[in-house]
Design a protein around this motif. Structure first.
Motif, PDB file in Angstrom:
ATOM      1  N   LEU A 148       0.845  -1.150   0.061  1.00 48.10           N
ATOM      2  CA  LEU A 148      -0.044  -0.137  -0.022  1.00 48.10           C
ATOM      3  C   LEU A 148       1.065   1.331   0.040  1.00 48.10           C
ATOM      4  O   LEU A 148       0.568   2.048  -0.590  1.00 48.10           O
ATOM      5  CB  LEU A 148      -0.888  -0.001   1.095  1.00 48.10           C
ATOM      6  N   ASN A 149       2.075   1.201   0.581  1.00 46.84           N
ATOM      7  CA  ASN A 149       2.828   2.349   0.679  1.00 46.84           C
ATOM      8  C   ASN A 149       3.778   2.711  -0.514  1.00 46.84           C
ATOM      9  O   ASN A 149       3.844   3.791  -1.020  1.00 46.84           O
ATOM     10  CB  ASN A 149       4.013   2.106   1.763  1.00 46.84           C
ATOM     11  N   HIS A 150       4.154   1.714  -1.483  1.00 48.10           N
ATOM     12  CA  HIS A 150       4.848   1.684  -2.610  1.00 48.10           C
ATOM     13  C   HIS A 150       4.544   0.657  -3.657  1.00 48.10           C
ATOM     14  O   HIS A 150       4.323   1.351  -4.729  1.00 48.10           O
ATOM     15  CB  HIS A 150       6.375   1.282  -2.172  1.00 48.10           C
ATOM     16  N   HIS A 151       4.475  -0.506  -3.642  1.00 48.66           N
ATOM     17  CA  HIS A 151       4.452  -1.245  -4.708  1.00 48.66           C
ATOM     18  C   HIS A 151       3.284  -1.309  -5.556  1.00 48.66           C
ATOM     19  O   HIS A 151       3.237  -1.348  -6.898  1.00 48.66           O
ATOM     20  CB  HIS A 151       5.019  -2.687  -4.293  1.00 48.66           C
ATOM     21  N   TYR A 152       2.000  -1.225  -5.167  1.00 49.58           N
ATOM     22  CA  TYR A 152       0.961  -1.052  -5.914  1.00 49.58           C
ATOM     23  C   TYR A 152       1.122   0.219  -6.498  1.00 49.58           C
ATOM     24  O   TYR A 152       0.844   0.278  -7.793  1.00 49.58           O
ATOM     25  CB  TYR A 152      -0.182  -1.089  -4.809  1.00 49.58           C
ATOM     26  N   HIS A 153       1.196   1.251  -6.189  1.00 50.22           N
ATOM     27  CA  HIS A 153       1.337   2.540  -6.909  1.00 50.22           C
ATOM     28  C   HIS A 153       2.324   2.470  -7.780  1.00 50.22           C
ATOM     29  O   HIS A 153       1.957   3.081  -8.895  1.00 50.22           O
ATOM     30  CB  HIS A 153       1.606   3.769  -5.812  1.00 50.22           C
ATOM     31  N   LEU A 154       3.573   2.001  -7.697  1.00 47.46           N
ATOM     32  CA  LEU A 154       4.590   2.180  -8.589  1.00 47.46           C
ATOM     33  C   LEU A 154       4.307   1.303  -9.972  1.00 47.46           C
ATOM     34  O   LEU A 154       4.895   1.397 -10.744  1.00 47.46           O
ATOM     35  CB  LEU A 154       5.778   1.914  -7.805  1.00 47.46           C
ATOM     36  N   ASN A 155       3.244   0.380  -9.575  1.00 51.60           N
ATOM     37  CA  ASN A 155       3.253  -0.530 -10.785  1.00 51.60           C
ATOM     38  C   ASN A 155       1.847  -0.739 -11.548  1.00 51.60           C
ATOM     39  O   ASN A 155       1.121  -1.682 -11.933  1.00 51.60           O
ATOM     40  CB  ASN A 155       3.520  -2.130 -10.215  1.00 51.60           C
TER      41      ASN A 155
END
Length: 224
Positions: A148-155
């Motif tokens: 929720l902090n990084h990987h979903y947004h970045l992909n």
């Protein structure tokens, strides 16, 4: 659906759209297209962790001829993962009162915490329904919480396709096949809980699991 949703015009309009989209013959049923948690985060305007402090039935609009009702939930926001540019601190969220329009029932005045995804309307109010990703926080895996902090947004540039029957294959290099329904007969199975569809620097996407260390090949994506 696009990765960056536009602000919805009003909840009255959304209620009318939900009524029109209701499949004929299903009566009080709410029907939603399946989506991986990563897709929900990418498509939502707002993603927060919160507790529900109150519940109240309110009119859907100021028009006295409009008989539609909404549920207004008062919330205590614990953390915002997405939506900073639209709202700063969410105090209330709204959902259809009618379950056939995909209204969400949440536990108020309890210690339960929720992950809530939804839309931000033109007047700044937050609207949620059953087709959003709404889960008790305790049900999320460690990977989901970290993502929720990084990987979903970045992909969000990756496409995730639900596989219902075999054979199913990818049709583009940036696509990941989601097989929870095929293998477990449920949507949020092992793959949804423990995998992220991640993008390489060459534009291709693949599933990765575990704690997702920042691999060298993702440096251009992870770091601004």
């Amino acid at each position: 659906m696009p990765g960056s949703p536009r602000t919805a015009p009003s909840w009255a309009l959304l209620l009318r759209l939900l009524a029109l989209l209701r499949p004929p013959g299903l009566g009080d049923a709410c029907s939603c297209a399946p989506a991986h948690p990563q897709q929900h985060v990418c498509r939502s305007a707002l993603v927060i962790r919160a507790k529900i402090s109150s519940e109240k039935v309110v009119p859907a609009s100021a028009d006295p001829a409009d008989t539609q009702k909404m549920l207004q939930y008062g919330i205590k926001q614990i953390k915002m993962f997405k939506g900073f540019e639209k709202v700063k601190d969410v105090q209330y969220i709204y959902t259809p009162f009618d379950s056939s329009l995909c209204g969400v029932k949440l536990e108020a005045n309890s210690q339960k915490q929720y992950l809530l995804t939804g839309q931000v309307l033109s007047d700044g109010k937050v609207f949620i329904h059953l087709c959003n990703y709404i889960e008790p926080w305790e049900n999320l895996s460690l990977l989901q919480r970290e993502s929720l902090n990084h990987h979903y947004h970045l992909n969000c540039g990756c496409q995730i396709t639900t596989c219902y029957t075999v054979p199913c294959t990818i049709s583009a290099p940036n696509e990941c096949l989601w097989t929870d329904w095929l293998l477990e007969r449920k949507l949020y199975g092992y793959q949804a809980q423990h995998y992220v569809c991640m993008k390489h620097v060459d534009g291709t996407c693949n599933w990765y699991r575990g704690h997702l260390p920042l691999r060298k090949e993702f440096v251009d994506i992870i770091q601004p």
